[in-house]
Design an enzyme around this catalytic site. Structure first.
Site, short mmCIF file in Angstrom:
data_model
loop_
_atom_site.label_atom_id
_atom_site.label_comp_id
_atom_site.label_asym_id
_atom_site.label_seq_id
_atom_site.Cartn_x
_atom_site.Cartn_y
_atom_site.Cartn_z
N PRO A 2 0.82 -1.21 0.00
CA PRO A 2 0.00 0.00 0.00
C PRO A 2 0.85 1.26 0.00
O PRO A 2 1.90 1.32 0.65
CB PRO A 2 -0.79 -0.13 1.31
CG PRO A 2 -0.86 -1.59 1.54
CD PRO A 2 0.44 -2.14 1.07
N GLU A 3 0.40 2.25 -0.74
CA GLU A 3 1.14 3.51 -0.80
C GLU A 3 0.51 4.52 0.15
O GLU A 3 -0.46 4.23 0.85
CB GLU A 3 1.16 4.01 -2.24
CG GLU A 3 1.92 3.07 -3.17
CD GLU A 3 2.54 3.77 -4.36
OE1 GLU A 3 2.97 4.93 -4.21
OE2 GLU A 3 2.60 3.15 -5.43
#
Length: 287
Positions: A2-3
């Site tokens: 996840p960013e």
């Protein structure tokens, strides 16, 4: 992994439940994730009140009434659940219970009690407990650059960091010492919107164009946060639903497709820089 927008989406989803809540019935169901849990982890959480929920780069930070901060990195498949519920449909199922739930607790906030679970099927995530007044000096955070959504991030900052730099601007923007938490997807999207080639040397980009780039980075991230994140394959938001920003990407993952730019007849190309895929339009983003 996840960013930043995904982590911020989780933070905002947990905030109404955890901020100001007292933690009870804490269970740790295995000795480690990517790294071992802190000693007496469950015991040190039990009875503490969560003062607030912050984010630094891709970390969630929860300062506690005990003087420690509970730090979580989601890794690739880490996700929180609230009362065991997953809302919305998933493109691909990911386990969030049973043997994959590694931490569970109850959050008591006023008359409400919510069961919180943390599952991580691949166990690339990790948790820590750090004295709150020592967080900034901790090795996880000491070398990080400014937050891309914070006041310390600007064209002037980029100009100073990039001065004389021969490395490509794409790879340079992924350097966490220059800007914290900015990931591959959003670097591709921001460079496209700013019409800057990912191949150009960072030190060759003018300060006015870097000012534009800094503003565009904020816009791209805020758009993703508003849309619920980019919905990476194994990502789920705090409420168990998926975002939909992936359907609005201009170039990321669109190799061979027409450039969406008005009047542009170019085709999105992919190349590898620093071991990461770069997507760009050679017509819009001339070197």
């Amino acid at each position: 992994m996840p960013e930043l927008p995904e982590v911020e989406t989780v933070r905002r989803g947990l905030q109404p439940v955890l901020e100001g809540a007292r933690l009870t019935r804490v269970r740790q169901n295995r000795p480690d994730l990517r790294f071992p849990f802190p000693e007496r982890f469950a015991e040190r959480l039990a009875g503490a009140t969560v003062e607030r929920i912050d984010r630094r780069a891709k970390y969630l930070l929860m300062p506690l009434s005990t003087g420690e901060t509970w730090v979580t990195h989601l890794g690739m498949t880490g996700r929180f659940t609230l009362d065991g519920e997953q809302l919305g449909e998933f493109e691909e199922a990911a386990p969030v219970a049973g043997k994959h739930e590694h931490v569970s607790l109850c959050a008591v906030r006023g008359p409400s009690t919510t069961r919180l679970g943390f599952a991580d099927a691949r166990r690339f995530g990790f948790m820590g407990l750090i004295p709150t007044d020592a967080v900034d000096a901790h090795p996880w955070f000491a070398g990080l650059g400014p937050e891309p959504l914070g006041n310390g991030f600007s064209g002037a900052h980029l100009a100073e960091a990039f001065a004389g730099k021969k490395q490509s601007i794409k790879v340079s923007l992924l350097d966490q010492r220059i800007v914290a938490g900015l990931g591959n997807i959003y670097v591709c999207e921001a460079l496209y919107r700013a019409r800057i080639s990912p191949l150009v040397a960072a030190g060759k980009v003018s300060k006015p164009r870097l000012e534009t780039l800094a503003a565009v980075v904020r816009d791209v991230l805020n758009d993703a946060i508003a849309a619920g994140g980019s919905t990476l394959r194994d990502f789920a938001n705090a409420e168990g639903g998926q975002g939909y920003f992936q359907h609005r990407f201009d170039v990321y993952g669109r190799e061979g497709k027409p450039c969406p730019g008005e009047g542009c007849h170019g085709v999105v190309k992919r190349l590898v820089q620093g071991g990461r895929s770069t997507f760009f339009c050679p017509s819009c983003q001339k070197r």
